[in-house]
Write a protein that holds these residues in place. Sequence first.
Motif, PDB file in Angstrom:
ATOM      1  N   ILE A 148       9.916   1.232  10.911  1.00  0.00           N
ATOM      2  CA  ILE A 148       8.480   1.378  10.653  1.00  0.00           C
ATOM      3  C   ILE A 148       7.956   0.067  10.070  1.00  0.00           C
ATOM      4  N   CYS A 149       6.992  -0.528  10.754  1.00  0.00           N
ATOM      5  CA  CYS A 149       6.390  -1.799  10.328  1.00  0.00           C
ATOM      6  C   CYS A 149       4.876  -1.657  10.329  1.00  0.00           C
ATOM      7  N   ALA A 150       4.384  -0.546   9.811  1.00  0.00           N
ATOM      8  CA  ALA A 150       2.961  -0.224   9.918  1.00  0.00           C
ATOM      9  C   ALA A 150       2.126  -0.728   8.755  1.00  0.00           C
ATOM     10  N   GLY A 151       2.762  -1.240   7.692  1.00  0.00           N
ATOM     11  CA  GLY A 151       2.013  -1.825   6.591  1.00  0.00           C
ATOM     12  C   GLY A 151       1.888  -0.911   5.393  1.00  0.00           C
ATOM     13  N   ALA A 152       1.297  -1.449   4.332  1.00  0.00           N
ATOM     14  CA  ALA A 152       1.290  -0.783   3.026  1.00  0.00           C
ATOM     15  C   ALA A 152       0.447   0.481   2.996  1.00  0.00           C
ATOM     16  N   ILE A 153      -0.447   0.662   3.962  1.00  0.00           N
ATOM     17  CA  ILE A 153      -1.238   1.894   4.027  1.00  0.00           C
ATOM     18  C   ILE A 153      -0.647   2.840   5.065  1.00  0.00           C
ATOM     19  N   ALA A 154      -0.456   2.347   6.282  1.00  0.00           N
ATOM     20  CA  ALA A 154      -0.049   3.235   7.368  1.00  0.00           C
ATOM     21  C   ALA A 154       1.389   3.705   7.258  1.00  0.00           C
ATOM     22  N   SER A 155       2.291   2.892   6.698  1.00  0.00           N
ATOM     23  CA  SER A 155       3.690   3.330   6.599  1.00  0.00           C
ATOM     24  C   SER A 155       3.851   4.549   5.699  1.00  0.00           C
ATOM     25  N   PRO A 156       3.327   4.540   4.459  1.00  0.00           N
ATOM     26  CA  PRO A 156       3.460   5.761   3.659  1.00  0.00           C
ATOM     27  C   PRO A 156       2.685   6.940   4.239  1.00  0.00           C
ATOM     28  N   MET A 157       1.561   6.662   4.894  1.00  0.00           N
ATOM     29  CA  MET A 157       0.815   7.760   5.513  1.00  0.00           C
ATOM     30  C   MET A 157       1.635   8.418   6.616  1.00  0.00           C
ATOM     31  N   LEU A 158       2.341   7.619   7.412  1.00  0.00           N
ATOM     32  CA  LEU A 158       3.186   8.170   8.461  1.00  0.00           C
ATOM     33  C   LEU A 158       4.311   9.011   7.867  1.00  0.00           C
ATOM     34  N   LEU A 159       4.925   8.517   6.798  1.00  0.00           N
ATOM     35  CA  LEU A 159       5.977   9.308   6.149  1.00  0.00           C
ATOM     36  C   LEU A 159       5.435  10.642   5.678  1.00  0.00           C
ATOM     37  N   MET A 160       4.289  10.621   5.038  1.00  0.00           N
ATOM     38  CA  MET A 160       3.756  11.871   4.487  1.00  0.00           C
ATOM     39  C   MET A 160       3.345  12.840   5.590  1.00  0.00           C
ATOM     40  N   ARG A 161       2.773  12.338   6.686  1.00  0.00           N
ATOM     41  CA  ARG A 161       2.448  13.229   7.803  1.00  0.00           C
ATOM     42  C   ARG A 161       3.708  13.814   8.433  1.00  0.00           C
ATOM     43  N   SER A 162       4.843  13.134   8.226  1.00  0.00           N
ATOM     44  CA  SER A 162       6.119  13.591   8.786  1.00  0.00           C
ATOM     45  C   SER A 162       6.905  14.465   7.823  1.00  0.00           C
ATOM     46  N   GLY A 163       6.346  14.738   6.635  1.00  0.00           N
ATOM     47  CA  GLY A 163       7.010  15.610   5.673  1.00  0.00           C
ATOM     48  C   GLY A 163       7.870  14.904   4.661  1.00  0.00           C
ATOM     49  N   ILE A 164       7.677  13.602   4.487  1.00  0.00           N
ATOM     50  CA  ILE A 164       8.431  12.835   3.503  1.00  0.00           C
ATOM     51  C   ILE A 164       7.446  12.325   2.454  1.00  0.00           C
ATOM     52  N   GLY A 165       7.535  12.849   1.258  1.00  0.00           N
ATOM     53  CA  GLY A 165       6.603  12.458   0.204  1.00  0.00           C
ATOM     54  C   GLY A 165       6.658  13.448  -0.938  1.00  0.00           C
ATOM     55  N   SER A 166       5.680  13.355  -1.811  1.00  0.00           N
ATOM     56  CA  SER A 166       5.594  14.290  -2.930  1.00  0.00           C
ATOM     57  C   SER A 166       5.358  15.700  -2.409  1.00  0.00           C
ATOM     58  N   ALA A 167       6.201  16.624  -2.845  1.00  0.00           N
ATOM     59  CA  ALA A 167       6.062  18.004  -2.383  1.00  0.00           C
ATOM     60  C   ALA A 167       4.691  18.558  -2.722  1.00  0.00           C
ATOM     61  N   ASP A 168       4.162  18.218  -3.889  1.00  0.00           N
ATOM     62  CA  ASP A 168       2.839  18.711  -4.274  1.00  0.00           C
ATOM     63  C   ASP A 168       1.751  18.146  -3.363  1.00  0.00           C
TER      64      ASP A 168
END
Length: 511
Positions: free
Chosen positions: A251-271
Amino acid sequence: MTRHFDWLVLGAGSAGSVIARRLSDDPGLSVGLVEAGGFPADPDIDDPLQWPALPGRAFDWAYRTEPQPHTADRCHDWPRGRLVGGSSCMHAMAHVRGHPEDFEPWRHAGGDRWSYASLLPAFTRSESFSGGDTSGRGTDGPLDVILPDDAVSPVVRAYMAAGNALGAPELGDHNRGRLNGTAPNSLTLRNGRRLSVATAYLDPQILARDNLTLLTEHRVDRLLIEGPRATGILARHTGQPVTLTADRIVICAGAIASPMLLMRSGIGSADTLRQIGVDCRFDSPEVGRNLQDHLLVLGNVYRARQSVPPSRLQHSESLMYLDSSDLSARHTQPDIVLACVVAPSAAPGFETPPYGTAYTLLCGVTHPASRGVVKPGSADPDQPPLIDPHYLSTDHDRATFRTALQLARQLGHHKALEAWRDCEVLPGADMRSDAELDAFIARTASTHHHPCGTCRMGRDETAVVDPDLRINGLGNAFIVDASIMPAIPSGPINAAVVAIAEHWAAGLKTP
């Protein structure tokens, strides 16, 4: 029909262009490079003088922050490139490696392999440097870096002379280990035109490789995950769903899009994921946190007593890094940066003198203590992210900014600039108190376009990626971009992003 690759690289910006080039150097690997935008078509992208006019055009993701309490409740525009080359098609082309101490937090987070000394081969491997002493610089890399001489504005030369008179060392080049002092900006230009990282690394000969497939206009919605592995991506092309699979994903989407992609994929804060209705696969609370960015005050503007000649480069021709506690310090890590812009540069809401009649000194803080967060407002990938950089939220940042503005004014009123200076337009000669300066900074601070840190690298279990840049929880997926930076470097981050990608790619070939 599903297409399969050995490697999928998501994002054809600075990092993705490097990774796709280096992976496809191995003819035995099939590499897919996925980009949400298309090829650059706007002729203004190539013109180094047009970069201030590029935000807001069709190739800009056009992000905006949440209102910032410490910047007069303003929402800040955050331009990011949505095209092959990414934000390297929009930035101001300054090439700054950083100060060696900038990388000590990286070394602490990832081990000695992430120290400045270990990254130096990656910096030099990327460069094709010209315009001065080549010792310590790369000369046969893909990315042209020039150190201008005769083209530097006489206003900028006077500004650098004023800095030297106040004690700043005459540095000459920002990229030889030391950073404090005066120097023209090293610039990523080729034949007087902008050189994006994609143009440098993905020239037609590289794109013609049988084992490299560039898929433009493909918007990635989410990763496909089975157990501890990412098997591919679900994307959209011309409104239709597309599934691409791979053995490994970068993943080389940058400081905004990379974490957004992770979170849309179910990787992130559970809350956070629960709030937007996404099932949590891996509870990783640090995803989207640790957001850092540089601000610049726009600006300390001076009306000129003679016509200011137009820039022959890209307006902002010289950054000056300083230790505010000792302007003559040569080796310490700088805490402030000044810049001379050969044009009037003022924040919205302030009257700007006509072009050619004024010049501007910008100022900023190199190592802000404020830390922000980015997160999705919904599970819909078409909805914009919620970006809260927490600008100027610490006493350190506000006090250091005030010092930086005071130093800019001291330099601006120096006799070395008297042939050019008529009067100070902004903030204005009567604005002197700390409260007045703080209010001016709050109204005029603007992004320097260096977001990073939102998928922090570390050896601790809460880090988003490990020192190999592998996503914690996924054995075959990596993040290689500005989001992995534990701490922001002193200056523009594009050179460091390219070095991260070169360093990671070289490490893949090391047993």
